[in-house]
Every structure is written in structure tokens, then in C-alpha cells.
Motif scaffolding. Sequence first.
Motif, PDB file in Angstrom:
ATOM      1  N   ALA A 124     -50.088  90.725  27.522  1.00  0.00           N
ATOM      2  CA  ALA A 124     -50.851  90.137  29.352  1.00  0.00           C
ATOM      3  C   ALA A 124     -49.648  89.740  29.902  1.00  0.00           C
ATOM      4  CB  ALA A 124     -51.989  89.694  29.584  1.00  0.00           C
ATOM      5  N   PRO A 125     -48.913  89.904  30.878  1.00  0.00           N
ATOM      6  CA  PRO A 125     -48.169  89.040  31.878  1.00  0.00           C
ATOM      7  C   PRO A 125     -48.787  87.279  32.325  1.00  0.00           C
ATOM      8  CG  PRO A 125     -48.893  91.323  33.301  1.00  0.00           C
ATOM      9  CD  PRO A 125     -49.225  90.954  32.277  1.00  0.00           C
ATOM     10  N   LEU A 126     -47.721  86.752  31.993  1.00  0.00           N
ATOM     11  CA  LEU A 126     -48.327  85.224  32.760  1.00  0.00           C
ATOM     12  C   LEU A 126     -47.100  84.657  33.608  1.00  0.00           C
ATOM     13  CD1 LEU A 126     -49.699  82.771  31.797  1.00  0.00           C
ATOM     14  CD2 LEU A 126     -47.969  82.237  30.005  1.00  0.00           C
ATOM     15  N   THR A 127     -45.932  85.134  33.472  1.00  0.00           N
ATOM     16  CA  THR A 127     -45.481  84.360  34.916  1.00  0.00           C
ATOM     17  C   THR A 127     -43.264  84.604  35.073  1.00  0.00           C
ATOM     18  OG1 THR A 127     -44.524  81.892  35.847  1.00  0.00           O
ATOM     19  CG2 THR A 127     -44.223  81.765  33.403  1.00  0.00           C
ATOM     20  N   PHE A 128     -42.962  84.540  35.367  1.00  0.00           N
ATOM     21  CA  PHE A 128     -41.401  84.545  35.134  1.00  0.00           C
ATOM     22  C   PHE A 128     -40.597  83.585  35.189  1.00  0.00           C
ATOM     23  CE2 PHE A 128     -43.224  88.836  37.181  1.00  0.00           C
ATOM     24  CZ  PHE A 128     -41.933  89.261  36.947  1.00  0.00           C
ATOM     25  N   ALA A 129     -39.328  83.660  34.347  1.00  0.00           N
ATOM     26  CA  ALA A 129     -38.593  82.825  34.963  1.00  0.00           C
ATOM     27  C   ALA A 129     -37.539  82.833  34.958  1.00  0.00           C
ATOM     28  CB  ALA A 129     -37.578  82.478  33.071  1.00  0.00           C
ATOM     29  N   SER A 130     -36.554  82.397  36.169  1.00  0.00           N
ATOM     30  CA  SER A 130     -35.566  82.969  36.940  1.00  0.00           C
ATOM     31  C   SER A 130     -34.797  82.063  37.025  1.00  0.00           C
ATOM     32  CB  SER A 130     -36.174  83.552  38.900  1.00  0.00           C
ATOM     33  OG  SER A 130     -34.861  83.360  39.388  1.00  0.00           O
ATOM     34  N   HIS A 131     -33.655  82.212  36.318  1.00  0.00           N
ATOM     35  CA  HIS A 131     -32.427  80.767  36.205  1.00  0.00           C
ATOM     36  C   HIS A 131     -31.128  81.814  35.992  1.00  0.00           C
ATOM     37  CE1 HIS A 131     -30.837  77.180  34.612  1.00  0.00           C
ATOM     38  NE2 HIS A 131     -30.413  77.701  34.465  1.00  0.00           N
ATOM     39  N   ALA A 132     -30.195  80.902  37.337  1.00  0.00           N
ATOM     40  CA  ALA A 132     -28.856  81.062  37.439  1.00  0.00           C
ATOM     41  C   ALA A 132     -28.282  80.363  36.626  1.00  0.00           C
ATOM     42  CB  ALA A 132     -28.322  80.449  39.152  1.00  0.00           C
TER      43      ALA A 132
END
Length: 136
Positions: A71-79
Motif C-alpha cells: 500500500a502506498p503511504l507517501t513520497f520522498a522528494s529530495h534534491a
Amino acid sequence: MADIKLTLVVACALIDADKRVLLAQRPEGKALAGLWEFPGGKIEPGERPEQTLIRELHEEIGITVSEPCLAPLTFASHAYETFHLLMPLYICRRWEGLAVAREGQNLAWVRASKLRDYPMPPADIPLLPHLMDLLL
Ligand code: C5P
């Protein structure tokens, strides 16, 4: 604007019956060696994230997961300096087999209250509150 390389990785918080989460330590020789991460890996062209997780969890820790258990929970988005990482975090509570380190990495089953004791890559840290909300 300079081109920014986008790297797509998918990760999974495996949660056992005692509400512990599996972390894997990035081995020597890899970027961010020594830091603890949620198992997973790069999404190959044409793969859906669920397929990547099924493949990677089998390759890295020898367990068999099926799609309905993810089940998807959330996203990481990192530069990062040289690329932008986009990394969905899934959760999984059911799998077949025992998790064993197949690639020489250290593994640890960690309670929610101890997750912050394990140094993580910067992209993974903002994921923790989402996971803790789920575990408490
Ligand atoms: O695991 P792999 O080295 O293929 O991942 C590609 C890059 O994504 C790593 O170099 C690391 O910078 C980043 N990564 C991360 N957090 C993870 C997994 C990968 O920041 N949990």
C-alpha cells in the motif's frame, strides 16, 4: 535552467506483527554507506513501483511479496547535489519467507520509538513522521 537528473527509487516499510519496521544498512562502497534505509531500489524503465518492490525485496532480502499486500503511504522528494530523487514509500504487513541479508547488508527490525536512533539518508528522514503516525 540546467537539466536536472530525476532518479526514481521505490522503498518499502515492512511492518511485522510486533509493529517493528525493517531497516537495511547501505553497504561500504555504495553512496551514503552506513546509513539505514527502507529496503527497495531503482524503478527500471517500464516497471510499476509495485513490480520493482516485488523484485527488489526478493533480490535483497529473500522475501516474497504480492501486489495486494503493498500500500502506498507517501513520497520522498529530495534534491541531492547531482540528481533529484523521487521515492514513493509503500507499507507491507504480509509476505512469505524470512528476511535475510542476501547482499551482505546489515538488517534491523526497529520499533517506532527507536527509528530516529538509526541515521538515514536525508531523503528518508521526512518519511518518518508519516510512518510513526501509522504505527502509534
Ligand atoms: O540504492 P541505490 O544506490 O540504487 O539508490 C540510488 C540513490 O538514491 C542513492 O545513491 C541515494 O542517494 C538515493 N537513495 C536515498 N534513500 C533511499 C534509497 C536511495 O536517498 N532509501
